[in-house]
Scaffold this active site. Structure first.
Site, PDB file in Angstrom:
ATOM      1  N   LYS A  60       0.833  -1.204   0.000  1.00 33.13           N
ATOM      2  CA  LYS A  60       0.000   0.000   0.000  1.00 33.13           C
ATOM      3  C   LYS A  60       0.869   1.256   0.000  1.00 33.13           C
ATOM      4  O   LYS A  60       0.600   2.216  -0.735  1.00 33.13           O
ATOM      5  CB  LYS A  60      -0.934  -0.011   1.213  1.00 33.13           C
ATOM      6  CG  LYS A  60      -2.045  -1.043   1.116  1.00 33.13           C
ATOM      7  CD  LYS A  60      -2.898  -1.060   2.374  1.00 33.13           C
ATOM      8  CE  LYS A  60      -4.014  -2.080   2.270  1.00 33.13           C
ATOM      9  NZ  LYS A  60      -4.871  -2.113   3.496  1.00 33.13           N
ATOM     10  N   SER A  76      -0.805   0.581   6.100  1.00 29.47           N
ATOM     11  CA  SER A  76      -1.224  -0.285   7.197  1.00 29.47           C
ATOM     12  C   SER A  76      -2.268  -1.284   6.706  1.00 29.47           C
ATOM     13  O   SER A  76      -3.035  -1.001   5.778  1.00 29.47           O
ATOM     14  CB  SER A  76      -1.802   0.548   8.350  1.00 29.47           C
ATOM     15  OG  SER A  76      -2.061  -0.261   9.480  1.00 29.47           O
ATOM     16  N   ASP A  77      -2.274  -2.448   7.320  1.00 30.53           N
ATOM     17  CA  ASP A  77      -3.280  -3.462   7.006  1.00 30.53           C
ATOM     18  C   ASP A  77      -3.531  -4.285   8.259  1.00 30.53           C
ATOM     19  O   ASP A  77      -2.635  -4.434   9.100  1.00 30.53           O
ATOM     20  CB  ASP A  77      -2.822  -4.368   5.862  1.00 30.53           C
ATOM     21  CG  ASP A  77      -3.949  -5.238   5.337  1.00 30.53           C
ATOM     22  OD1 ASP A  77      -4.817  -4.694   4.618  1.00 30.53           O
ATOM     23  OD2 ASP A  77      -3.981  -6.437   5.662  1.00 30.53           O
ATOM     24  N   GLN A  78      -4.733  -4.813   8.381  1.00 29.96           N
ATOM     25  CA  GLN A  78      -5.090  -5.553   9.593  1.00 29.96           C
ATOM     26  C   GLN A  78      -5.957  -6.758   9.272  1.00 29.96           C
ATOM     27  O   GLN A  78      -6.824  -6.694   8.393  1.00 29.96           O
ATOM     28  CB  GLN A  78      -5.847  -4.640  10.559  1.00 29.96           C
ATOM     29  CG  GLN A  78      -6.206  -5.297  11.891  1.00 29.96           C
ATOM     30  CD  GLN A  78      -7.078  -4.398  12.752  1.00 29.96           C
ATOM     31  OE1 GLN A  78      -8.240  -4.181  12.461  1.00 29.96           O
ATOM     32  NE2 GLN A  78      -6.488  -3.858  13.806  1.00 29.96           N
ATOM     33  N   GLY A 113      -0.275  -4.692  10.364  1.00 31.30           N
ATOM     34  CA  GLY A 113       0.980  -4.391   9.700  1.00 31.30           C
ATOM     35  C   GLY A 113       1.117  -2.890   9.534  1.00 31.30           C
ATOM     36  O   GLY A 113       0.150  -2.194   9.212  1.00 31.30           O
TER      37      GLY A 113
END
Length: 202
Positions: A60, A76-78, A113
């Site tokens: 991203k 960010s990623d979750q 992340g």
């Protein structure tokens, strides 16, 4: 390391369209813009939750870097996991009921992340921040009532911890409660300092 002022450091860009991450980042009092990354979020074969969020947070940030060649970009990623299975965003009422019934009485782990990418120097800082939530035992009526009130259908795990979702838990444990909402601000602050951005010096 020489500290810089808000006007001196590279522009800050949040690579996300999430209103939750935008609200979290605004708490730091820094000026920033947002840009929605065009990234395929599909999980790779046999990819762990930790590896998935690390990869996507970096992708991203890198996707947004193409249009912001001199910036500090936050990706960010979750994902949420229960019994080793990754939970996605429910998308609808029926799927949310299924997710919360499955989480009832269990510990759900969220992996977030985080990447800070300096698109001018090419430097990447990245980490995975875990956070654990112990769900209390829920009955279907409680789940139905919660979902009708909050409708968290775009949230991994089918709840909003910053709202009524807190009523679903027995306890939470982790280094940074902001990670549960989607952006670990403590780790981000450390990363920003490595790039010369001292929030308290602004």
């Amino acid at each position: 390391m020489t500290q810089v002022t808000q006007s001196d450091h590279l522009p800050l860009v949040l690579a996300s369209s999430s209103p939750f991450r935008r609200e979290l980042l605004s708490r730091l009092g820094l000026e920033f813009s947002t840009s929605s990354p065009d990234v395929d979020e599909s999980r790779l074969k046999d990819e762990s939750a930790e590896a998935l969020v690390l990869r996507l947070s970096q992708q991203k940030a890198m996707a947004v870097a193409e249009s912001h060649p001199e910036a500090l970009i936050i990706g960010s990623d979750q994902v949420a996991t229960v019994d080793g299975e990754i939970l996605g965003k429910p998308g609808n009422h029926e799927k949310a009921i299924e997710q919360l019934l499955n989480a009832s009485g269990k510990k759900v782990t969220f992996y977030t992340g985080l990447t800070l990418h300096n698109s001018k120097t090419g430097r990447n800082q990245t980490c995975c921040e875990p956070f654990h939530v112990q769900f209390r035992t829920l009955n279907r009526s409680e789940i139905e009532n919660y979902l009708l009130k909050e409708q968290p259908y775009n949230c991994a795990g089918s709840f909003k911890s910053e709202g009524l979702g807190i009523s679903l838990f027995e306890y939470m444990e982790g280094a940074d409660p902001n990670a549960l909402i989607g952006l670990p601000l403590i780790r981000l602050n450390t990363m920003l300092r490595q790039e010369g951005v001292d929030i308290l010096a602004q």
